[in-house]
Design an enzyme around this catalytic site. Structure first.
Site, PDB file in Angstrom:
ATOM      1  N   MET A  48      12.861  24.052   4.297  1.00 51.60           N
ATOM      2  CA  MET A  48      12.122  23.279   3.294  1.00 51.60           C
ATOM      3  C   MET A  48      13.076  22.494   2.377  1.00 51.60           C
ATOM      4  O   MET A  48      12.815  21.347   2.033  1.00 51.60           O
ATOM      5  CB  MET A  48      11.243  24.208   2.453  1.00 51.60           C
ATOM      6  CG  MET A  48      10.356  23.454   1.475  1.00 51.60           C
ATOM      7  SD  MET A  48       9.369  24.540   0.441  1.00 51.60           S
ATOM      8  CE  MET A  48       8.214  25.223   1.614  1.00 51.60           C
TER       9      MET A  48
ATOM     10  N   TYR B 175      16.792  29.343  10.531  1.00 52.51           N
ATOM     11  CA  TYR B 175      15.557  30.017  10.954  1.00 52.51           C
ATOM     12  C   TYR B 175      15.414  29.992  12.474  1.00 52.51           C
ATOM     13  O   TYR B 175      15.701  28.982  13.116  1.00 52.51           O
ATOM     14  CB  TYR B 175      14.333  29.314  10.368  1.00 52.51           C
ATOM     15  CG  TYR B 175      14.092  29.589   8.916  1.00 52.51           C
ATOM     16  CD1 TYR B 175      13.847  30.888   8.457  1.00 52.51           C
ATOM     17  CD2 TYR B 175      14.067  28.551   8.002  1.00 52.51           C
ATOM     18  CE1 TYR B 175      13.603  31.127   7.113  1.00 52.51           C
ATOM     19  CE2 TYR B 175      13.817  28.785   6.657  1.00 52.51           C
ATOM     20  CZ  TYR B 175      13.594  30.077   6.225  1.00 52.51           C
ATOM     21  OH  TYR B 175      13.350  30.317   4.901  1.00 52.51           O
TER      22      TYR B 175
ATOM     23  N   ARG C 123     -10.544  -0.325  14.649  1.00 53.89           N
ATOM     24  CA  ARG C 123     -10.328   0.570  13.511  1.00 53.89           C
ATOM     25  C   ARG C 123     -11.206   0.097  12.361  1.00 53.89           C
ATOM     26  O   ARG C 123     -12.098   0.794  11.915  1.00 53.89           O
ATOM     27  CB  ARG C 123      -8.836   0.549  13.143  1.00 53.89           C
ATOM     28  CG  ARG C 123      -8.444   1.492  12.052  1.00 53.89           C
ATOM     29  CD  ARG C 123      -6.948   1.451  11.785  1.00 53.89           C
ATOM     30  NE  ARG C 123      -6.514   0.166  11.228  1.00 53.89           N
ATOM     31  CZ  ARG C 123      -5.275  -0.063  10.774  1.00 53.89           C
ATOM     32  NH1 ARG C 123      -4.353   0.894  10.810  1.00 53.89           N
ATOM     33  NH2 ARG C 123      -4.940  -1.236  10.276  1.00 53.89           N
TER      34      ARG C 123
ATOM     35  N   LYS D 150       0.843  -1.209   0.000  1.00 55.53           N
ATOM     36  CA  LYS D 150       0.000   0.000   0.000  1.00 55.53           C
ATOM     37  C   LYS D 150       0.877   1.258   0.000  1.00 55.53           C
ATOM     38  O   LYS D 150       2.076   1.187   0.306  1.00 55.53           O
ATOM     39  CB  LYS D 150      -0.911  -0.021   1.234  1.00 55.53           C
ATOM     40  CG  LYS D 150      -0.164  -0.015   2.573  1.00 55.53           C
ATOM     41  CD  LYS D 150      -1.092  -0.414   3.731  1.00 55.53           C
ATOM     42  CE  LYS D 150      -0.332  -0.429   5.044  1.00 55.53           C
ATOM     43  NZ  LYS D 150      -1.130  -1.025   6.141  1.00 55.53           N
TER      44      LYS D 150
HETATM   45  C1  LIG Z   1      -0.354  -2.009   6.820  1.00 62.36           C
HETATM   46  C2  LIG Z   1      -0.911  -3.329   7.248  1.00 62.36           C
HETATM   47  C3  LIG Z   1      -0.094  -4.459   7.357  1.00 62.36           C
HETATM   48  C4  LIG Z   1       1.412  -4.386   7.241  1.00 62.36           C
HETATM   49  O1  LIG Z   1       1.912  -3.895   8.461  1.00 62.36           O
HETATM   50  P1  LIG Z   1       3.473  -3.774   8.782  1.00 62.36           P
HETATM   51  O2  LIG Z   1       3.503  -3.349  10.199  1.00 62.36           O
HETATM   52  O3  LIG Z   1       3.992  -2.738   7.853  1.00 62.36           O
HETATM   53  O4  LIG Z   1       4.085  -5.095   8.533  1.00 62.36           O
HETATM   54  C5  LIG Z   1      -0.699  -5.689   7.626  1.00 62.36           C
HETATM   55  N1  LIG Z   1      -2.026  -5.779   7.814  1.00 62.36           N
HETATM   56  C6  LIG Z   1      -2.842  -4.715   7.747  1.00 62.36           C
HETATM   57  C7  LIG Z   1      -4.286  -4.879   7.991  1.00 62.36           C
HETATM   58  C8  LIG Z   1      -2.302  -3.449   7.485  1.00 62.36           C
HETATM   59  O5  LIG Z   1      -3.118  -2.374   7.451  1.00 62.36           O
END
Ligand SMILES: *Cc1c(COP(=O)(O)O)cnc(C)c1O
Length: 369
Positions: free
Chosen positions: A314, A266, A145, A46
Site C-alpha cells: 500500500m 508480501y 456509450r 474532466k
Molecule cells: C474524455 C473525452 C475526450 C478527451 O479524450 P482524450 O483521449 O483524453 O483526448 C474527448 N471527448 C470526449 C467525449 C471525452 O469523453
C-alpha cells in the site's frame, strides 16, 4: 521558479514530490492547436484535469488562449466556472438530468445533450424562460456509450420544433478506436459523422479527442477536444513534439544488504541472492503506483534503471539496487518522469496513461512549474 503548493496547511513531510509542468501543458496545447490547423482547440479537464489539478491546469490554459472547456459532471462544471470566471465556454459531457436545468442556467454551463429526453428537458426549460439556450448535440457513430442514434438524429432534423429553443453550438461525436490509427473503424465513424452532419448543414462539428487530432485533417472539423495529449500521455508520434508533464520523485526509506538468499515482500514472490542490495521506496498502490506493477516495472536513479522486485504494498515498493554505486537513502528516485514515462509504466501495468494519471495519490507534495 516552481510555485510551491503544499498539500495541507501543516508542516509538510511528504515522502514524494509530484511536479506538474504547466508550461509543458501549454506547449502541448499549442502543438495540438497547430495540428488542428484552424479548428478551435478546446481542452478536456474532466476528473480534476486527469488528476493533475483542474484549478492550476485550466487557469494556465486560459492564459494560453483556450476558450472552451469540457468536463464530465455538472459539479465539475460549477467548480470550473468559479475557477475561470464567466468568459469561457464550459461544456458538460454527461448532459443534464431532471432538476438540473436551473443550475446549468445559473452557472452558464452548456450541456452536451446525449439523448432525446435530455433535449426535451433543455428545450422545455428554455421555452418556459422564453429564451434560447446553448447546447451541443451528441450523435453516436459507433461508440454506443452516449449520444443519439441515427434514427433519433433524423427525427431531430425533420422535426425542428424539438430544437425550437436550443441554440445548437456543435454537432458532436466521439471516436472509439482513434488510438489505433490503422483501425478501419476510424474511417467508418468519419463517414457516418459526415452523413449525419449533412442533416444539420449550418452547425459546426466536433469529433476528435487527442488521438483523433493526430489521425489527419479530415477529423478536425470546427473544434477538437484533446485531453490526454495535453498531459503528455496517449499516442506520441515521432514527428509530434508532445512533452512530458508529470515528474514524480521520492527518496529511499531503507537500504538492506542481503547476506543469504531471501524472499522480498508480501507473498514472498521474489527471491534475491546473497550479496544483493535492495531499497525500499515509500510509494505504494495507495499513491497510485498500481499493484500490477509488482515484479514488473522499474524506477530510475539518475540514469540508472532499477527493477521493482516483489509485490507493491500500500505504501511501499522494493527495488533491486545491487551493484549500483553511490546510492544512499538520500538518492532521488524517479517514479514517473522522463525515464519512467506514464505511457511506458502504463504499458507494464497493462493499462493506459489515463489510468496512471487519474490514480495519482494525494500524499504527494504537489509542485506546479
Ligand atoms: C474524455 C473525452 C475526450 C478527451 O479524450 P482524450 O483521449 O483524453 O483526448 C474527448 N471527448 C470526449 C467525449 C471525452 O469523453
Amino acid at each position: 521558479m516552481p510555485e510551491l503548493i503544499p498539500n495541507r496547511n501543516i508542516e509538510d513531510f511528504s515522502e514524494a514530490t509530484l511536479s506538474i509542468n504547466l508550461s509543458s501543458i501549454e506547449h502541448n496545447y499549442n502543438i495540438l492547436k497547430s495540428i488542428a490547423n484552424g479548428a478551435i482547440c478546446s481542452a478536456v479537464v474532466k476528473a480534476n484535469a486527469y488528476g493533475l489539478g483542474v484549478e492550476q491546469v485550466s487557469k494556465r490554459l486560459v492564459q494560453a488562449g483556450c476558450n472552451n472547456f469540457f468536463v464530465a459532471h455538472l459539479n465539475e462544471g460549477i467548480e470550473l466556472r468559479e475557477i475561470i470566471g464567466d468568459n469561457h465556454n464550459i461544456y458538460i459531457l454527461h448532459g443534464l438530468k431532471r432538476n438540473q436545468q436551473a443550475a446549468f442556467h445559473k452557472h452558464n454551463l452548456i450541456p452536451v445533450l446525449n439523448f432525446m429526453e435530455q433535449i426535451k428537458l433543455w428545450n422545455d426549460y428554455a421555452r418556459e424562460l422564453s429564451t434560447n439556450l446553448p447546447a451541443i448535440i451528441h450523435i453516436d457513430t459507433g461508440m454506443n456509450r452516449l449520444g443519439l442514434n441515427i434514427a433519433d438524429a433524423e427525427d431531430l432534423a425533420r422535426n425542428k420544433s424539438l430544437l425550437s429553443h436550443i441554440d445548437t453550438k456543435f454537432i458532436m461525436s466521439h471516436l472509439a478506436c482513434a488510438s489505433e490509427p490503422n483501425d478501419q473503424m476510424n474511417a467508418e465513424q468519419l463517414e457516418k459523422f459526415d452523413s449525419v452532419r449533412k442533416l444539420f448543414p449550418d452547425i459546426p462539428a466536433t469529433l476528435s479527442n487527442s488521438a483523433g487530432i493526430l489521425l489527419n485533417d479530415d477529423y478536425h472539423f470546427e473544434m477538437v477536444r484533446p485531453g490526454i495529449s495535453l498531459y503528455g500521455g496517449g499516442n506520441r508520434p515521432k514527428n509530434v513534439d508532445i512533452k512530458n508533464v508529470v515528474d514524480l520523485k521520492s527518496s529511499i526509506l531503507q537500504i538492506r544488504n542481503i547476506d543469504s538468499d531471501q524472499t522480498v515482500g508480501y507473498g514472498a514472490t521474489r527471491t534475491v541472492k546473497a550479496g544483493s542490495r535492495i531499497a525500499t521506496i515509500p510509494i505504494g498502490y495507495a499513491d497510485g503506483y498500481l499493484r500490477s506493477l509488482g515484479n514488473n516495472s522499474y524506477l530510475h536513479i539518475d540514469d540508472v534503471k532499477i527493477p521493482v522486485i516483489g509485490r507493491v504494498s500500500m505504501d511501499m515498493v522494493i527495488a533491486d539496487i545491487t551493484g549500483i554505486d553511490n546510492i544512499t537513502v538520500n538518492s532521488k528516485v524517479e517514479i514517473l518522469g522522463e525515464n519512467c514515462t506514464i505511457n511506458s509504466i502504463a504499458e507494464l501495468a497493462e493499462t493506459i496513461s489515463y489510468e496512471i494519471l487519474t490514480n495519482l495519490g494525494s500524499r504527494y507534495n504537489r509542485v506546479y512549474i
